[in-house]
Design an enzyme around this catalytic site. Sequence first.
Site, PDB file in Angstrom:
ATOM      1  N   GLY A 106     -12.461  21.886  34.852  1.00  0.00           N
ATOM      2  CA  GLY A 106     -13.221  22.509  35.937  1.00  0.00           C
ATOM      3  C   GLY A 106     -12.411  23.560  36.669  1.00  0.00           C
ATOM      4  N   ARG A 170     -13.973  22.525  28.335  1.00  0.00           N
ATOM      5  CA  ARG A 170     -13.396  21.177  28.392  1.00  0.00           C
ATOM      6  C   ARG A 170     -13.075  20.602  27.014  1.00  0.00           C
ATOM      7  NH1 ARG A 170     -13.360  18.729  33.335  1.00  0.00           N
ATOM      8  NH2 ARG A 170     -14.855  19.457  34.890  1.00  0.00           N
ATOM      9  N   ASP A 201      -6.374  15.453  31.900  1.00  0.00           N
ATOM     10  CA  ASP A 201      -6.689  15.464  30.471  1.00  0.00           C
ATOM     11  C   ASP A 201      -6.122  16.699  29.780  1.00  0.00           C
ATOM     12  OD1 ASP A 201      -8.091  13.044  30.402  1.00  0.00           O
ATOM     13  OD2 ASP A 201      -9.860  14.004  31.260  1.00  0.00           O
ATOM     14  N   LYS A 225      -3.607  21.539  37.792  1.00  0.00           N
ATOM     15  CA  LYS A 225      -4.752  22.070  38.539  1.00  0.00           C
ATOM     16  C   LYS A 225      -5.825  21.008  38.626  1.00  0.00           C
ATOM     17  CE  LYS A 225      -8.139  21.966  36.281  1.00  0.00           C
ATOM     18  NZ  LYS A 225      -9.495  21.818  35.919  1.00  0.00           N
ATOM     19  N   THR A 226      -6.467  20.867  39.704  1.00  0.00           N
ATOM     20  CA  THR A 226      -7.741  20.173  39.849  1.00  0.00           C
ATOM     21  C   THR A 226      -8.064  20.022  41.327  1.00  0.00           C
ATOM     22  OG1 THR A 226      -9.055  18.166  39.582  1.00  0.00           O
ATOM     23  CG2 THR A 226      -6.706  17.820  39.567  1.00  0.00           C
ATOM     24  N   ASP A 228      -9.809  17.792  42.421  1.00  0.00           N
ATOM     25  CA  ASP A 228      -9.894  16.353  42.720  1.00  0.00           C
ATOM     26  C   ASP A 228      -8.611  15.813  43.357  1.00  0.00           C
ATOM     27  OD1 ASP A 228     -12.327  16.569  41.547  1.00  0.00           O
ATOM     28  OD2 ASP A 228     -12.000  15.068  39.999  1.00  0.00           O
ATOM     29  N   TYR A 566     -19.650  22.196  43.214  1.00  0.00           N
ATOM     30  CA  TYR A 566     -19.354  23.447  42.512  1.00  0.00           C
ATOM     31  C   TYR A 566     -19.044  24.592  43.473  1.00  0.00           C
ATOM     32  CZ  TYR A 566     -21.176  20.558  38.824  1.00  0.00           C
ATOM     33  OH  TYR A 566     -21.356  19.506  37.956  1.00  0.00           O
TER      34      TYR A 566
HETATM   35  P1  FBP Z   1     -11.195  18.761  36.585  1.00  0.00           P
HETATM   36  O1  FBP Z   1     -10.720  17.352  36.601  1.00  0.00           O
HETATM   37  O2  FBP Z   1     -11.301  19.348  35.244  1.00  0.00           O
HETATM   38  O3  FBP Z   1     -10.410  19.630  37.514  1.00  0.00           O
HETATM   39  O4  FBP Z   1     -12.685  18.813  37.167  1.00  0.00           O
HETATM   40  C1  FBP Z   1     -12.987  18.108  38.307  1.00  0.00           C
HETATM   41  C2  FBP Z   1     -14.437  18.219  38.664  1.00  0.00           C
HETATM   42  O5  FBP Z   1     -14.672  19.301  39.523  1.00  0.00           O
HETATM   43  C3  FBP Z   1     -14.898  16.900  39.268  1.00  0.00           C
HETATM   44  O6  FBP Z   1     -14.722  16.858  40.638  1.00  0.00           O
HETATM   45  C4  FBP Z   1     -16.317  16.803  38.798  1.00  0.00           C
HETATM   46  O7  FBP Z   1     -16.720  15.481  38.610  1.00  0.00           O
HETATM   47  C5  FBP Z   1     -16.287  17.471  37.477  1.00  0.00           C
HETATM   48  O8  FBP Z   1     -15.270  18.410  37.523  1.00  0.00           O
HETATM   49  C6  FBP Z   1     -17.582  18.150  37.157  1.00  0.00           C
HETATM   50  O9  FBP Z   1     -17.562  18.543  35.840  1.00  0.00           O
HETATM   51  P2  FBP Z   1     -18.569  19.560  35.180  1.00  0.00           P
HETATM   52  O10 FBP Z   1     -18.041  20.930  35.482  1.00  0.00           O
HETATM   53  O11 FBP Z   1     -18.471  19.260  33.735  1.00  0.00           O
HETATM   54  O12 FBP Z   1     -19.908  19.336  35.777  1.00  0.00           O
END
Ligand code: FBP
Length: 697
Positions: A106, A170, A201, A225-226, A228, A566
């Site tokens: 993400g 992803r 991941d 990065k994230t 979360d 988002y």
């Molecule tokens: P990452 O772990 O890849 O940084 O993504 C986190 C995140 O934003 C989460 O908070 C959320 O659950 C997920 O991505 C949403 O994923 P998608 O973009 O596939 O809807």
Amino acid sequence: MTSNIAGSIQDLIENPEVKKLTDNITPELMERRSYQPPVCSVFSLPYTFLKDNADYRFDIDKEAARQLPRIIGNKVQSVSGLDSPDENFMGNYHEKRNIGVVFSGGPAPGGHNVIAGIFDAAKKSNPDTKLYGFLEGPDGIIENEAIELDVSRVDAYRNLGGFTMLKTGRTKINSAEKMAKVKETCKALDMDAIVIIGGDDSNTNAAFLAQELFEEKIQVIGVPKTIDGDIQVKDSNGKILCAMSFGFHTAARAYSNDISNLCTDGSSDVKYWHICKVMGRVASHLALEVGLQTHANITLVGEDLADYVDQSRIEKARAENTVDYNAYGMTLRHLSRLICDGIVRRAAVGKNYGTIIIPEGILESINEIQMFIIKLNAIISDYNKTHDTDFHSDFPVLEDKLEYLRRLARQFRESGVIAIWNERDNDLFNDIPEFFQEGLLTERDSHGNFQFSKVETDRVIMGLVMDYLDILKEQGGYRIGIQRRYYRKTLAKEGLDPDFYGPALFENYLQGEYLILKESIISLKTLKHTLESEGCVHDEEVPKAVEKIYNLSIPVFKTQRHFYGYDGRGNDPTRFDCIYSYNLGLTVFSLIANGATGQMAAIKNLEHDFGKWEPIGIPIGPLMHLEERKGKLMLVLEKSLVDLDSPAFRIFEAFREKWLAADAAADNYRRPGPVRFAGKSEEDRPITLVLNALGLS
Ligand code: FBP
């Protein structure tokens, strides 16, 4: 009809003022693009070198040692500055290189600055060095879809949010076939190093790539990065190496600004509870930070719920000489009761409104849901393995999936063999709403993660809350407290004596600023009956003023649901994230120029002032452990969850009651304000980090 617009529309479009107003380029954008983040002191010297740091220790997983022999022995490396190294060092440092960079997972604000940092350092070291950007995530490496990055492209994205420059994806590089394709791409582009900017991941991907490409002498570096915030690295002794991934601060600040606006609106219009689901697939770091930023009335933290122990159940079981395993961890029903308790208590002091923050991944912390997720993961993985096909393609609609589960339960009953899915599971599963069943049965993402962002977590929880509030309302346990002053004024206006009716109407007439209607009064009929039995009215109607007070006492629970996900991921970065990610980019180049591989670029001491920041390389291999994914044990980077003993959580806990504000005083909302780029407008780093640093020092 004649137009009032003077001249033709074309003339107007050509008008310089209109051109300026309709241009994509805004003053904020220009300011962001031209901002040059400060650099850590080591980067002000012409060269950097790496020193193994023996202060850190890791407990290495046997499986990680077996699968990653080339990188498992890596150490933490400190990046140090160097003025005038020897010829040999300079030769290596200035070598012309081909470096590839990819976004994975993400988006997170700051990603473009990592690239800008790598680009600036690489070009400074050798202008002939080429930086390639792989497009749309790891697929770009597999398919050799890359563009060479030049200064105009990099400059266009400096200090801007998103991963727009390269896009992201992803895909997991998890098969011999994909690995072979990656090698082909590396050969075709004569790659010296690959940089993976990603979450847990994706850094797992980086470790396996580093292992595979070791013989080819292609270096692989990861970048944490994230949004979360669940990549936080400590060694086995708890020493902090990386306090937070980049992007977290921005997302938290963006959500906080919006949620604080809702607190303002809610406490103005006083009719809604705003239910705010905040991203964070597993860990509740974002919810905790947003709670600290906004002082929302109720902030749930998944890790806290998972840690819950029901002492009364334990004692009851002990008295009966048994063990009650259901006493550990919270159930959905219990959680809904907790939320109701806050709502009811606020209503009792006249506040039938408020704000609740629910972490997106909270259901994973709930006992029975966790059990369903684990069981369904295993069932789907087993089905795919046995039939060499895909469960979701074979059973595209919910009813087919449910029928398959029913079949499993029947087989269990008929054969008597202990199975993963039995009739009790089936019954429990049938009790949950259809949209949630569907959510639990959605396809896992490519890394085997349950996709919480696709489940209406808040709807599940609030559905239960509303059901219970209805029960409480019928039992007279959910009331809006009426201000004593208002009650007296309303009755006096109709020429009635408030003290005559008060003791009959309210259970606390002799005390308290807010008056609570007696539990037995649950309708106009019971109101009349109570007044009659207390001798306040006889054959006549209930006075209009008393009826008005009754109507105001009966709450209507109205909610507005919001998802903060988002939007915050795409926000332009805070100054903290701009500086942090740019310095990460410089660190990446230092690691590459000094021959490192299988390392993650990081900045130590992020929780302190910028002057104390230290760029380092963290070995990824030793951070890996075995985890269940898609029903199989896999080697992955461990996610870091909210530490319930951390100063940040303990402080949040200490303020929980104050921020619920279930008293006559004003609410305690905090207004963090919008993410602004210029001027002193925000904390210079996440509150969680600052509190943790203060608490530990
Ligand atoms: P990452 O772990 O890849 O940084 O993504 C986190 C995140 O934003 C989460 O908070 C959320 O659950 C997920 O991505 C949403 O994923 P998608 O973009 O596939 O809807």
